[in-house]
Design a protein around this motif. Structure first.
Motif, mmCIF file in Angstrom:
data_model
loop_
_atom_site.group_PDB
_atom_site.id
_atom_site.type_symbol
_atom_site.label_atom_id
_atom_site.label_comp_id
_atom_site.label_asym_id
_atom_site.label_seq_id
_atom_site.Cartn_x
_atom_site.Cartn_y
_atom_site.Cartn_z
ATOM 1 N N UNK A 62 0.856 -1.175 0.000
ATOM 2 C CA UNK A 62 0.000 0.000 0.000
ATOM 3 C C UNK A 62 0.897 1.233 0.000
ATOM 4 N N UNK A 63 0.445 2.248 -0.658
ATOM 5 C CA UNK A 63 1.201 3.489 -0.637
ATOM 6 C C UNK A 63 2.132 3.630 -1.821
ATOM 7 N N UNK A 64 3.229 4.294 -1.581
ATOM 8 C CA UNK A 64 4.180 4.649 -2.624
ATOM 9 C C UNK A 64 5.450 3.843 -2.453
ATOM 10 N N UNK A 65 5.830 3.140 -3.490
ATOM 11 C CA UNK A 65 7.036 2.330 -3.420
ATOM 12 C C UNK A 65 7.729 2.293 -4.777
ATOM 13 N N UNK A 66 9.027 1.994 -4.731
ATOM 14 C CA UNK A 66 9.788 1.734 -5.942
ATOM 15 C C UNK A 66 10.535 0.427 -5.727
ATOM 16 N N UNK A 67 10.909 -0.198 -6.816
ATOM 17 C CA UNK A 67 11.597 -1.478 -6.766
ATOM 18 C C UNK A 67 12.975 -1.332 -7.373
ATOM 19 N N UNK A 68 13.956 -1.976 -6.751
ATOM 20 C CA UNK A 68 15.352 -1.903 -7.190
ATOM 21 C C UNK A 68 15.825 -3.313 -7.515
ATOM 22 N N UNK A 69 16.251 -3.518 -8.755
ATOM 23 C CA UNK A 69 16.764 -4.814 -9.180
ATOM 24 C C UNK A 69 18.010 -5.163 -8.374
ATOM 25 N N UNK A 70 18.127 -6.425 -7.903
ATOM 26 C CA UNK A 70 19.289 -6.784 -7.090
ATOM 27 C C UNK A 70 20.123 -7.915 -7.670
#
Length: 106
Positions: free
Chosen positions: A16-24
């Motif tokens: 929920x809310x605001x998120x970003x995803x970072x490739x690892x």
């Protein structure tokens, strides 16, 4: 002090809310995206404006190959979450302070 949470993304988890995803994993480790990657970290932010700022800071770090120095693994390189947390929080603090100083001077 950054006010975001960094976690390992779990498949089929709804945020929920605001998120970003970072490739690892892989040579593109550190690449940010709005949609989840299979192998990624999630950065949960308190509001949309802050999430957008964090996204572009992460993008600039990825584009400058900042994360290459932290990659480990001989066949498929990857980022450890502890290395990412420590250095990402430090860089975000540093860049935000520079931005605030720039705004004051302008």
């Amino acid at each position: 002090m950054p006010n975001f949470i960094i976690k390992t993304h779990q498949k089929d988890t709804a945020y929920k809310g605001n998120q970003i995803f970072i490739l690892n994993k892989g040579m593109n480790s550190g690449k940010p995206q709005k949609e989840p990657f299979t192998n990624s970290f999630v950065i949960i932010c308190p509001d949309e404006k802050y999430a957008e700022t964090v996204y572009w800071l992460a993008y600039s770090l990825w584009k400058s190959n900042f994360w290459h120095q932290f990659l480990i693994g001989s066949v498929i390189p990857f980022l450890r979450i502890n290395d990412f947390k420590k250095d990402f929080e430090f860089k975000v603090n540093e860049m935000m302070q520079e931005h605030e100083l720039h705004q004051k001077q302008v």
